[in-house]
Design an enzyme around this catalytic site. Structure first.
Site, PDB file in Angstrom:
ATOM      1  N   GLY A  31      -8.902   3.843  19.134  1.00 38.78           N
ATOM      2  CA  GLY A  31     -10.303   4.124  18.834  1.00 38.78           C
ATOM      3  C   GLY A  31     -10.839   3.337  17.655  1.00 38.78           C
ATOM      4  N   GLY A  36     -12.791  -6.781  19.318  1.00 41.59           N
ATOM      5  CA  GLY A  36     -11.465  -7.067  19.893  1.00 41.59           C
ATOM      6  C   GLY A  36     -11.182  -6.130  21.060  1.00 41.59           C
ATOM      7  CG  HIS A  37     -10.605  -1.951  20.322  1.00 43.10           C
ATOM      8  ND1 HIS A  37     -11.064  -1.678  19.056  1.00 43.10           N
ATOM      9  CD2 HIS A  37      -9.275  -1.678  20.293  1.00 43.10           C
ATOM     10  CE1 HIS A  37     -10.073  -1.239  18.305  1.00 43.10           C
ATOM     11  NE2 HIS A  37      -8.963  -1.242  19.020  1.00 43.10           N
ATOM     12  CD  GLN A 148      -0.163 -13.167  21.037  1.00 38.82           C
ATOM     13  OE1 GLN A 148       0.140 -12.603  22.089  1.00 38.82           O
ATOM     14  NE2 GLN A 148       0.740 -13.766  20.261  1.00 38.82           N
ATOM     15  CE  LYS A 149      -5.094  -7.512  13.687  1.00 40.16           C
ATOM     16  NZ  LYS A 149      -4.427  -6.238  13.682  1.00 40.16           N
ATOM     17  CG  ASP A 150      -1.574  -4.887  17.479  1.00 40.63           C
ATOM     18  OD1 ASP A 150      -1.230  -4.242  16.490  1.00 40.63           O
ATOM     19  OD2 ASP A 150      -2.776  -5.055  17.791  1.00 40.63           O
ATOM     20  CB  SER A 185      -7.764  -4.751  11.988  1.00 37.56           C
ATOM     21  OG  SER A 185      -7.090  -3.554  11.681  1.00 37.56           O
TER      22      SER A 185
END
Ligand code: AMP
Length: 282
Positions: A31, A36-37, A148-150, A185
């Site tokens: 949430g 990005g989301h 890809q951030k994570d 983020s």
């Protein structure tokens, strides 16, 4: 758009879609949605007939001294954004419905999850693999979209899906950044204005590494040192800087193939992660 709160309701909705021959995609999130989301949601909508966004701040992936309580939350705004994006269902389970008081079953990946963030956040990936398994079992998706951030999370999930034969295709999308390069983020909201400026050195360090590789540097010690210098210049506290194989996440001494440069650092009280792929040519 429907908001569903239990695994049973979610499974029923998904079974109906599947009986109608519709494919189902899942975008798992914690949430406090940002661009990005939204990029993952938009891709999912292109790939499948039905899109489910899960919103769940998963307590089991936070350590006892970590920011579970203060993790940013705004479910009302998240649901508005999902509605606007044409999401079919927001799956919004309660913590009590996800974890019974006597919950005692865990999914644990034992190789890819052990280095990098796994070293400084013991138990984190066990929480991630367990909750993703639960989300897959509730949503019954054909595919799931991750960022890809994570990078380590995606490597761990890919390994879990392969090892345990989950019938779910994993799609990974590039990191969405602010105009100045900071990786988006949910945690960025906790940065003070001064720390927000200092945090730019992480992206700056990654860019510096890319230049060095372009100039022919292949020793990863040299690359790590350059990134370390970029972070030190802003007094940002390094958790890790490592060049690793993108699949196994094992450290590489020499850039003899495309590699993942992964960074985790503390900017004030906020732990940020970022990464890039280094491509040696020739
Ligand atoms: P989170 O809500 O932070 O757990 O992230 C949910 C999903 O969004 C994960 O697959 C993340 O990798 C992805 N994600 C988070 N930040 C970004 C970003 N800046 N760009 C692309 N995907 C992201």
């Amino acid at each position: 758009m429907r908001v569903l709160a239990t695994a049973q309701e979610m499974q029923e909705a998904s079974r109906i879609w599947r009986r109608q021959g519709e494919t189902v995609g899942l975008v798992p999130t914690m949430g406090f949605l940002h661009e990005g989301h939204l990029s993952l949601i938009r891709r999912c909508r292109k790939l499948t007939a039905r899109t489910v966004v899960s919103i769940f701040v998963n307590p089991t992936q936070f350590g006892p001294t970590e920011d579970y309580e203060t993790y940013p939350r705004d479910t009302g705004r998240d649901c508005d954004l999902c509605r606007r994006e044409g999401v079919d269902v927001v799956y919004l389970p309660t913590t009590a419905s996800m974890y019974a008081d006597d919950h005692s079953t865990w999914v644990e990946e034992s190789s890819v999850s052990k280095g990098l963030c796994g070293r400084s956040r013991p138990g984190h990936f066990r929480g991630v693999t367990t909750v993703v398994t639960k989300l897959f079992n509730a949503v019954l998706p054909d595919l799931a979209v991750f960022g890809q951030k994570d990078a380590q999370q995606t490597a761990v999930i890919r390994r879990m899906v392969r090892d345990l034969n989950f019938p779910v295709d994993i799609h990974v999308l590039p990191t969405v950044r602010e105009a100045d390069g900071l990786a988006m983020s949910s945690r960025n909201v906790h940065l003070s204005a001064a720390d927000r400026r200092r945090a730019l050195c992480i992206h700056g360090g990654l860019e510096r590494a890319r230049v060095l590789v372009k100039e022919g540097i292949r020793e990863t010690d040299q690359i790590n040192a350059a990134v370390r210098d970029a972070l030190a210049a802003e007094s940002v506290h390094v958790d890790y800087i490592e060049v690793v194989d993108p699949n196994s996440l094992k450290p590489l001494a020499c850039l003899d193939r495309p590699a993942l440069l992964a960074v985790a650092a503390w900017v004030g009280d906020v732990r940020l992660i970022d990464n890039c792929i280094l491509q040696p040519e020739g």
